[in-house]
Scaffold this active site. Sequence first.
Site, short mmCIF file in Angstrom:
data_model
loop_
_atom_site.label_atom_id
_atom_site.label_comp_id
_atom_site.label_asym_id
_atom_site.label_seq_id
_atom_site.Cartn_x
_atom_site.Cartn_y
_atom_site.Cartn_z
N ARG A 83 -7.39 -61.16 26.16
CA ARG A 83 -6.33 -60.17 26.34
C ARG A 83 -5.06 -60.85 26.83
O ARG A 83 -3.95 -60.50 26.43
CB ARG A 83 -6.77 -59.08 27.33
CG ARG A 83 -5.62 -58.14 27.72
CD ARG A 83 -6.08 -56.94 28.53
NE ARG A 83 -7.07 -57.25 29.53
CZ ARG A 83 -6.82 -57.83 30.71
NH1 ARG A 83 -5.58 -58.19 31.03
NH2 ARG A 83 -7.79 -58.05 31.57
N TYR A 134 13.03 -43.45 13.22
CA TYR A 134 11.68 -43.34 12.68
C TYR A 134 10.92 -42.27 13.46
O TYR A 134 11.02 -42.18 14.69
CB TYR A 134 10.99 -44.70 12.79
CG TYR A 134 9.49 -44.66 12.66
CD1 TYR A 134 8.88 -44.08 11.54
CD2 TYR A 134 8.68 -45.21 13.64
CE1 TYR A 134 7.50 -44.04 11.42
CE2 TYR A 134 7.30 -45.19 13.53
CZ TYR A 134 6.72 -44.60 12.42
OH TYR A 134 5.35 -44.56 12.31
N ASP A 194 15.36 -52.49 16.19
CA ASP A 194 14.17 -52.45 15.36
C ASP A 194 14.54 -53.09 14.03
O ASP A 194 15.27 -52.52 13.23
CB ASP A 194 13.70 -51.01 15.17
CG ASP A 194 12.41 -50.90 14.37
OD1 ASP A 194 12.10 -51.84 13.61
OD2 ASP A 194 11.71 -49.88 14.50
N LYS A 241 4.57 -54.33 8.25
CA LYS A 241 5.42 -54.13 7.09
C LYS A 241 5.75 -55.46 6.42
O LYS A 241 4.85 -56.13 5.93
CB LYS A 241 6.68 -53.37 7.53
CG LYS A 241 6.39 -52.12 8.38
CD LYS A 241 5.47 -51.13 7.73
CE LYS A 241 5.42 -49.77 8.42
NZ LYS A 241 4.93 -49.75 9.79
#
Length: 385
Positions: A52, A105, A178, A203
Amino acid sequence: MTDRNAEFETLAVHAGQEPDPATGAVVVPIHPASTFAQDGVGELRAGFEYARSGNPTRAALETSLAALEHGAAALAFASGLAASDALLRAVCRPGSHVAIPADAYGGTYRLFARVLAEWGVEHTAVDLSDPAAAAAAIRPGSTALVWCETPTNPLLAIADIAALAGAAHGGGALLVVDNTFASPYLCQPLLLGADAVVHSTTKYLGGHSDVVGGAVVAASSELADRVRFMQNAAGAVPGPFDAWLVLRGIKTLAVRMDRHCANAREVAALLAGHPAVHTVHYPGLPGHPGHEVASKQMRDFGGMVSFQLSGGASAALAVCAATRLFTLAESLGGVESLIEHPARMTHASVAGSPLAVPDDLVRLSVGIEAVDDLLVDLEQALDAL
């Protein structure tokens, strides 16, 4: 170590992806280990203790992303929204205010309106393509950051990153961009004055619709350390195989983006000349209001195109149902072309809000197929109206 002054295409192939020193393997190994042997109590071998907190495959991805965006450091996450959430919680506190795009978004809006609002973080939706409006929305002493998308999702509005950075910094706020739609190949916001960049690596960076991930790239080590604390404390990290898939995608990012952009230009031109379409949103068109700014701060205009149908919502739904190569699906940035109806799909969460998108709008993620085939597919779907 790859020289950061190398050209983008070279960085994409080599930064963080040098041959493995132990074996000479030219592909970064996948390290599925959840824990790492220590040479003594607190004596970490290569800096890893628990997955982690850090993993060698993830570290390679973070090195690559930092180089591509010219940041001080990058942090990888399990999704783009996990990255956004960690950055916001690292910077904001109850009582903080954030300026967001007027057509953000849907998932970003939901994060602000349904999650962070309950934590006491306020937001104001503003047209960030107007630097004066952005500056007016900043509340000195309260606004922690300006959250920018450029191009925006789904209306492809363009914000002047350098101007926004000046406005944000003048009001004591940070600027976050972004950069998912543009990718670091087309735009590098940190070089234009932004303080941090966020990505859905699902993406264009991943590029093959086979992985979900996110990233934050910070301009300063201090901000990176704050986000790194949240990354470890909250634990929304990607698995090593997910990190490896994004690394693999990054190697071909430049050549894929060139094809996405070339295809999108021809798709936009077809749509602009079709009688069933009344508006095309694509910054590469000279008539787009953000064309000049996009020309200044982007290498090319991207692979996303949206358009509005003269026949309204019913026509938009009919076109979405009629394409054969454009697959009806959410997401974007993969090698295959996708079509969607934002009002009922990716942006359903903004229905009834000031950010609601037009119901006659169709959004395309233009893939890398032969462009003539894509044009034929769209033309037959539009002609059927």
